[in-house]
Design an enzyme around this catalytic site. Structure first.
Site, PDB file in Angstrom:
ATOM      1  N   LYS A 136      44.099  93.718 110.724  1.00  0.00           N
ATOM      2  CA  LYS A 136      43.419  93.831 112.014  1.00  0.00           C
ATOM      3  C   LYS A 136      43.472  92.486 112.727  1.00  0.00           C
ATOM      4  O   LYS A 136      43.492  91.450 112.069  1.00  0.00           O
ATOM      5  CB  LYS A 136      41.961  94.263 111.812  1.00  0.00           C
ATOM      6  CG  LYS A 136      41.765  95.541 111.000  1.00  0.00           C
ATOM      7  CD  LYS A 136      42.180  96.775 111.764  1.00  0.00           C
ATOM      8  CE  LYS A 136      41.873  98.034 110.932  1.00  0.00           C
ATOM      9  NZ  LYS A 136      42.191  99.265 111.654  1.00  0.00           N
ATOM     10  N   HIS A 145      50.564 108.317 106.457  1.00  0.00           N
ATOM     11  CA  HIS A 145      49.315 108.195 107.212  1.00  0.00           C
ATOM     12  C   HIS A 145      49.067 109.494 107.963  1.00  0.00           C
ATOM     13  O   HIS A 145      49.993 110.109 108.485  1.00  0.00           O
ATOM     14  CB  HIS A 145      49.399 107.015 108.181  1.00  0.00           C
ATOM     15  CG  HIS A 145      48.066 106.622 108.748  1.00  0.00           C
ATOM     16  ND1 HIS A 145      47.398 107.387 109.690  1.00  0.00           N
ATOM     17  CD2 HIS A 145      47.270 105.556 108.490  1.00  0.00           C
ATOM     18  CE1 HIS A 145      46.248 106.792 109.992  1.00  0.00           C
ATOM     19  NE2 HIS A 145      46.148 105.687 109.280  1.00  0.00           N
TER      20      HIS A 145
END
EC number: 4.1.1.39
Length: 448
Positions: free
Chosen positions: A174, A293
């Site tokens: 992130k 994902h």
């Protein structure tokens, strides 16, 4: 009138709207071992009987809304789907579970794309249905054996990584977008040297103007090799190969293999099952692990009476191919009930799963040794969740902390150290017979 038309007319051929119930509702049908079975949650429109609604769902197998003259060229009884049982949903008004059997010949071998196109491709828009949800599928052994499944599976992955007896640890880098490739690689290195097994591209990290995919791949490979040299452990970074075309996706996977990294990643719902299966085949042939994902899953699975639950998407992923799949957390920021989550976790990992309606499993499923998929717990979790995650998911899992690693006040590496220490403390306590559910906080405090 042509001779063919005249013949059909003489035996009762009539145009007009077909009565679904007369054709596709067959309560006396005995299912075959080779049938694909589906359990649909059906909410009929007012005034529509459940038998008609259930039969309408089965129509997608062979039918159209009317009788056509080409019906005479084939055997409808051989190929049609059959709604063979309907039961009301306890505690819900005007909701029913309709069980439908589809003959195996309706489906192309090894194609999840074709399976879904046939079963759910059209029926969800029928006027007779207010809402429709595909609750579960039973995939027959004969069809399972036409799929390669995961490129490698749980045991082969552990052997590649040389890591046993504990869950694996991961971290999503992130901020997910905005970093340069070099700074992104630095964040990867800090996490891996701190003790994590994996770091990860987020689902929408592809090849943006501020960080092109080739630059990211190179800096991440440098980071993991440096971390491996310092720690003596095998490390990995999920390099997202998802792209706008299958050709570009495979090109990125080829480059990852040339760099020598152990794993790539694909957004299997937005990318599509055809692309995912193609990538899974490439990964098996070339020794790459594949992390899948589930971006976009909640668009499909969040409503309780429409769409399909994640257990169906998880089964499809195991067939299409993926060594990892995100599976919720039970304790984090994303929605997920414990028993339902454990139900599809078992569907991912185990070879044989018994029917258990309390966990949302409508059919017994035999995977006949198709490799298992490692569930990934990710989304709003942190170090204090470690005891619960260790207890819920067990050893064959990846526990993935994004903000729970990068948010550490001392930086990425200390955040990774905290997670590794907490995990090893929980595994040791569990192995000593301590109760993680009641003693979890104490175990973490002792470790700190």
């Amino acid at each position: 009138m042509s001779p063919q038309t005249e013949t059909k007319a003489s035996v009762g051929f009539k145009a007009g709207v077909k009565e679904y119930k007369l054709t596709y509702y067959t309560p006396d049908y005995e299912t075959k071992d080779t049938d694909i079975l589906a359990a649909f949650r059906v909410t009929p429109q007012p005034g529509v009987p459940p038998e008609k609604a259930g039969a309408a769902v089965a129509e997608s197998s062979t039918g159209t809304w009317t009788t056509v003259w080409t019906d005479g060229f084939t055997s409808l009884d051989r190929y049609k789907g059959r709604c063979y049982h309907i039961e009301p949903v306890a505690g819900e008004e005007n909701q029913y579970i309709a069980y439908v059997a589809y003959p195996l010949d309706l489906f192309e071998e090894g194609s999840v794309t074709n399976m879904f196109t046939s079963i759910v491709g059209n029926v969800f828009g029928f006027k007779a249905l207010r809402a429709l949800r595909l609750e579960d599928l039973r995939i027959p052994v004969a069809y399972v054996k036409t799929f390669q499944g995961p490129p490698h599976g749980i045991q082969v992955e552990r052997d590649k990584l040389n890591k046993y007896g504990r869950p694996l640890l991961g971290c999503t880098i992130k901020p997910k977008l905005g970093l340069s490739a070099k700074n992104y690689g630095r964040a990867v290195y800090e996490c891996l040297r701190g003790g994590l097994d994996f770091t990860k591209d987020d689902e929408n990290v592809n090849s943006q103007p501020f960080m092109r995919w080739r630059d990211r791949f190179c800096f991440c490979a440098e980071a993991l090799y440096k971390a491996q040299a310092e720690t003596g452990e095998i490390k990995g970074h999920y390099l997202n190969a998802t792209a706008g075309t299958c050709e570009e996706m495979i090109k990125r996977a080829v480059f990852a293999r040339e760099l020598g990294v152990p794993i790539v990643m694909h957004d299997y719902l937005t990318g599509g099952f055809t692309a995912n299966t193609s990538l899974a085949h490439y990964c098996r042939d070339n020794g790459l692990l594949l992390h899948x994902h589930r971006a976009m899953h909640a668009v499909i699975d969040r409503q309780k009476n429409h769409g399909m639950p994640f257990r169906v998407l998880a089964k499809a992923l195991r067939m299409s191919g993926g060594d990892h799949i995100h599976a919720g957390t039970v304790v984090g920021k994303l929605e997920g009930e414990r028993e339902i989550t454990l139900g599809f976790v078992d569907l991912l990992r185990d070879d044989f799963i018994e029917k258990d309606r309390s966990r949302g499993i409508y059919f017994t499923q035999d995977w006949v040794s198709l490799p298992g998929v490692i569930p990934v717990a990710s989304g709003g979790i942190h170090v204090w969740h470690m005891p619960a995650l260790t207890e819920i998911f067990g050893d064959d899992s990846v526990l993935q902390f994004g903000g729970g690693t990068l948010g550490h006040p001392w930086g990425n590496a200390p955040g990774a150290v905290a997670n590794r220490v907490a995990l090893e403390a929980c595994v040791q306590a569990r192995n000593e017979g301590r109760d993680l559910a009641s003693e979890g906080n104490e175990i973490i405090r002792e470790a700190s």
